[in-house]
Design a protein around this motif. Structure first.
Motif, PDB file in Angstrom:
ATOM      1  N   MET A   1      39.593  50.869  46.773  1.00 42.78           N
ATOM      2  CA  MET A   1      40.735  50.394  47.548  1.00 42.78           C
ATOM      3  C   MET A   1      41.741  49.681  46.648  1.00 42.78           C
ATOM      4  N   SER A   2      41.259  48.968  45.614  1.00 44.86           N
ATOM      5  CA  SER A   2      42.156  48.269  44.706  1.00 44.86           C
ATOM      6  C   SER A   2      41.715  48.493  43.270  1.00 44.86           C
ATOM      7  N   ARG A   3      42.602  48.137  42.351  1.00 43.80           N
ATOM      8  CA  ARG A   3      42.312  48.331  40.928  1.00 43.80           C
ATOM      9  C   ARG A   3      42.865  47.149  40.151  1.00 43.80           C
ATOM     10  N   VAL A   4      42.028  46.534  39.320  1.00 45.90           N
ATOM     11  CA  VAL A   4      42.471  45.431  38.470  1.00 45.90           C
ATOM     12  C   VAL A   4      43.197  46.026  37.265  1.00 45.90           C
ATOM     13  N   ILE A   5      44.458  45.663  37.094  1.00 47.13           N
ATOM     14  CA  ILE A   5      45.251  46.247  36.004  1.00 47.13           C
ATOM     15  C   ILE A   5      45.542  45.241  34.887  1.00 47.13           C
ATOM     16  N   VAL A   6      45.392  43.948  35.168  1.00 49.67           N
ATOM     17  CA  VAL A   6      45.497  42.906  34.142  1.00 49.67           C
ATOM     18  C   VAL A   6      44.345  41.935  34.354  1.00 49.67           C
ATOM     19  N   GLU A   7      43.585  41.676  33.297  1.00 48.22           N
ATOM     20  CA  GLU A   7      42.442  40.771  33.403  1.00 48.22           C
ATOM     21  C   GLU A   7      42.369  39.933  32.120  1.00 48.22           C
ATOM     22  N   GLU A   8      43.017  38.773  32.156  1.00 48.03           N
ATOM     23  CA  GLU A   8      43.074  37.876  31.012  1.00 48.03           C
ATOM     24  C   GLU A   8      42.760  36.449  31.468  1.00 48.03           C
ATOM     25  N   SER A   9      42.575  35.546  30.519  1.00 47.26           N
ATOM     26  CA  SER A   9      42.291  34.156  30.870  1.00 47.26           C
ATOM     27  C   SER A   9      43.428  33.522  31.659  1.00 47.26           C
ATOM     28  N   ASP A  10      44.660  33.935  31.354  1.00 49.58           N
ATOM     29  CA  ASP A  10      45.831  33.322  31.984  1.00 49.58           C
ATOM     30  C   ASP A  10      46.459  34.178  33.075  1.00 49.58           C
ATOM     31  N   ALA A  11      45.952  35.389  33.279  1.00 49.10           N
ATOM     32  CA  ALA A  11      46.587  36.279  34.248  1.00 49.10           C
ATOM     33  C   ALA A  11      45.601  37.291  34.805  1.00 49.10           C
ATOM     34  N   LEU A  12      45.740  37.559  36.097  1.00 56.30           N
ATOM     35  CA  LEU A  12      44.947  38.582  36.781  1.00 56.30           C
ATOM     36  C   LEU A  12      45.880  39.302  37.746  1.00 56.30           C
ATOM     37  N   VAL A  13      45.908  40.630  37.664  1.00 55.26           N
ATOM     38  CA  VAL A  13      46.771  41.412  38.547  1.00 55.26           C
ATOM     39  C   VAL A  13      45.965  42.537  39.173  1.00 55.26           C
ATOM     40  N   ILE A  14      46.109  42.673  40.497  1.00 57.05           N
ATOM     41  CA  ILE A  14      45.393  43.698  41.256  1.00 57.05           C
ATOM     42  C   ILE A  14      46.411  44.623  41.895  1.00 57.05           C
ATOM     43  N   ASP A  15      46.223  45.909  41.683  1.00 59.88           N
ATOM     44  CA  ASP A  15      47.090  46.937  42.270  1.00 59.88           C
ATOM     45  C   ASP A  15      46.380  47.516  43.485  1.00 59.88           C
ATOM     46  N   LEU A  16      46.996  47.408  44.666  1.00 53.97           N
ATOM     47  CA  LEU A  16      46.399  47.920  45.898  1.00 53.97           C
ATOM     48  C   LEU A  16      46.643  49.413  46.089  1.00 53.97           C
ATOM     49  N   GLY A  17      47.488  49.999  45.252  1.00 54.39           N
ATOM     50  CA  GLY A  17      47.715  51.442  45.302  1.00 54.39           C
ATOM     51  C   GLY A  17      48.767  51.890  46.290  1.00 54.39           C
ATOM     52  N   LYS A  18      49.042  51.051  47.294  1.00 56.42           N
ATOM     53  CA  LYS A  18      50.086  51.352  48.277  1.00 56.42           C
ATOM     54  C   LYS A  18      50.505  50.037  48.921  1.00 56.42           C
ATOM     55  N   SER A  19      51.499  50.089  49.796  1.00 51.35           N
ATOM     56  CA  SER A  19      52.008  48.878  50.422  1.00 51.35           C
ATOM     57  C   SER A  19      51.110  48.444  51.588  1.00 51.35           C
ATOM     58  N   TYR A  20      50.773  47.150  51.602  1.00 47.33           N
ATOM     59  CA  TYR A  20      49.986  46.558  52.685  1.00 47.33           C
ATOM     60  C   TYR A  20      50.796  45.432  53.324  1.00 47.33           C
ATOM     61  N   SER A  21      50.542  45.181  54.607  1.00 51.50           N
ATOM     62  CA  SER A  21      51.103  44.010  55.260  1.00 51.50           C
ATOM     63  C   SER A  21      50.285  42.792  54.839  1.00 51.50           C
ATOM     64  N   SER A  22      50.969  41.676  54.559  1.00 52.68           N
ATOM     65  CA  SER A  22      50.279  40.517  54.005  1.00 52.68           C
ATOM     66  C   SER A  22      50.684  39.235  54.717  1.00 52.68           C
ATOM     67  N   LEU A  23      49.730  38.313  54.796  1.00 55.18           N
ATOM     68  CA  LEU A  23      49.968  36.969  55.307  1.00 55.18           C
ATOM     69  C   LEU A  23      49.273  36.006  54.355  1.00 55.18           C
ATOM     70  N   SER A  24      50.005  35.052  53.785  1.00 54.25           N
ATOM     71  CA  SER A  24      49.382  34.226  52.755  1.00 54.25           C
ATOM     72  C   SER A  24      49.982  32.832  52.694  1.00 54.25           C
ATOM     73  N   THR A  25      49.213  31.944  52.073  1.00 53.42           N
ATOM     74  CA  THR A  25      49.688  30.597  51.739  1.00 53.42           C
ATOM     75  C   THR A  25      49.626  30.397  50.232  1.00 53.42           C
ATOM     76  N   SER A  26      49.699  31.463  49.482  1.00 55.50           N
ATOM     77  CA  SER A  26      49.633  31.387  48.021  1.00 55.50           C
ATOM     78  C   SER A  26      50.871  30.688  47.473  1.00 55.50           C
ATOM     79  N   GLY A  27      50.821  30.343  46.176  1.00 56.86           N
ATOM     80  CA  GLY A  27      51.954  29.664  45.552  1.00 56.86           C
ATOM     81  C   GLY A  27      53.251  30.438  45.679  1.00 56.86           C
ATOM     82  N   CYS A  28      53.152  31.757  45.577  1.00 58.47           N
ATOM     83  CA  CYS A  28      54.295  32.652  45.778  1.00 58.47           C
ATOM     84  C   CYS A  28      53.888  33.597  46.910  1.00 58.47           C
ATOM     85  N   PRO A  29      54.106  33.199  48.166  1.00 58.08           N
ATOM     86  CA  PRO A  29      53.506  33.911  49.305  1.00 58.08           C
ATOM     87  C   PRO A  29      54.327  35.082  49.814  1.00 58.08           C
TER      88      PRO A  29
END
Length: 364
Positions: A1-29
């Motif tokens: 369903m998802s793929r980790v494309i960046v995995e470093e001590s200072d950064a982590l990025v996950i690609d969901l492969g397509k657009s999803y609806s999201s609801l969040s309280t993250s720092g950049c929501p």
């Protein structure tokens, strides 16, 4: 369903492969906005940023993702230590990504001002949800996270806690569909299991001494060592200096904490402390707990069990000795000032450890 494309001590990025609806309280929501990427960015522990919008845009560029398609979490932990949980329940797939920083728990007694820990939880399901359904999933994930942390995470002075001061949560699903995602639904169950697996991995990976200290409401296990050293001053071994005794105490505590049975007993006592402090036991008012009512003897039963488990009858006698001398003794006021259950648990550990050391040197 998802793929980790960046995995470093200072950064982590996950690609969901397509657009999803999201609801969040993250720092950049993203609030009911489309996302394809979930980013995690490491920031200093004392992070403060006035213009968060510009910071989020700069961060997205540094991560190589479009801010318009992303929700970004901020944390001070090493991002290579993230955990990932997945679940499939009745055909519903769910994934959870968790970062875990719990230096400063949120407590009803009050958190330390200026200190912020963060538990970030990102959950993705493949079941389409409406806006209401996504909000319901957010509620479910928050309930499960709080339950797991109150059962297994660090504890406050006299109670459980459910998170840290700056926790953030995100849920995402394909657009449209079901209105419900509570704990009785297939999507809610699948998401709950994914969160359980990801978050419990973080708790299990904590060092044993650190987890035990935070279970007892201490910052580190050295606080228990120092209490034992102060008790040792009351009955020192003539040829064992205080410095050498401290090393012996550290070794004994390290040894006993390797025993999972002892850690289970400690955790059980502290959970009992938690529901007593909140007045959650029928027939016992919270005031009875806070006043150390003579009608509550479970603390002494627990202390006896720990002391005898550590060193039999000798451990029990040492526990009784500690319990007797702690009241009114300035050296042991930190022990006598602990909550109802905790002072007996720690007193039994101190007594059991010292009795083992006395035993060892009596044979020399």
């Amino acid at each position: 369903m998802s793929r980790v494309i960046v995995e470093e001590s200072d950064a982590l990025v996950i690609d969901l492969g397509k657009s999803y609806s999201s609801l969040s309280t993250s720092g950049c929501p993203k609030v009911y906005g489309g996302i394809r990427y979930i980013g995690f960015k490491r920031v200093p522990k004392n992070f403060e940023h006035v213009d968060l919008n510009n910071f989020c845009r700069e961060t997205s560029r540094s991560l190589g993702i479009d801010i318009e398609e992303s929700a970004i979490f901020l944390t001070a932990v090493d991002l290579k230590k993230y955990s990932r949980g997945s679940s499939s329940y009745k055909g519903v797939e769910a994934e959870a990504f968790v970062t875990y920083g719990v230096d400063s728990p949120s407590c009803f007694e009050g958190a330390e001002r200026g200190k912020f820990g963060t538990i970030n939880v990102a959950v993705i399901v493949d079941e389409p949800l409406s806006d209401v359904g996504l909000l319901d999933l957010f509620r479910t994930v928050s309930e499960v996270k709080g339950m797991i942390m109150s059962l297994g995470g660090p504890m406050c002075y006299s109670s459980s806690y459910v998170g840290t001061p700056s926790d953030a949560t995100m849920v995402a699903s394909p657009f449209g569909g079901e209105r419900f995602a509570g704990s009785a639904t297939d999507v809610g169950i699948s998401a709950s299991l994914a969160v359980l697996r990801a978050l419990s991995e973080q708790i299990r990976n904590a060092p044993v001494d650190e987890h035990t200290a935070k279970t007892l409401g201490f910052k580190d296990i050295d606080e228990v060592v120092k209490l034992a050293v102060r008790a040792y001053r009351k009955a020192p071994i003539p040829f064992l200096s205080e410095l050498d005794a401290e090393e012996e105490i550290k070794e004994e505590i390290d040894s006993i904490l390797k025993d999972p049975n002892l850690r289970i007993i400690i955790r059980s006592a502290r959970l009992a402390e938690s529901f007593l402090s909140f007045g959650l036991l029928p027939g016992i008012e919270a005031e009875e707990y806070s006043s150390d009512s003579s009608g509550i003897i479970a603390d002494e039963v627990m202390g006896k069990a720990i002391a005898e488990y550590l060193n039999g009858f000798k451990g029990l006698l040492a526990y009784y000795w500690i319990d007797r001398i702690k009241e009114g003794d300035k050296d042991l006021e930190d022990l006598s000032g602990l909550p109802l259950m905790t002072d007996d648990v720690v007193g039994a550990i101190v007594g059991g450890v010292l009795s083992r050391i006395y035993d060892k040197y009596s044979r020399k």
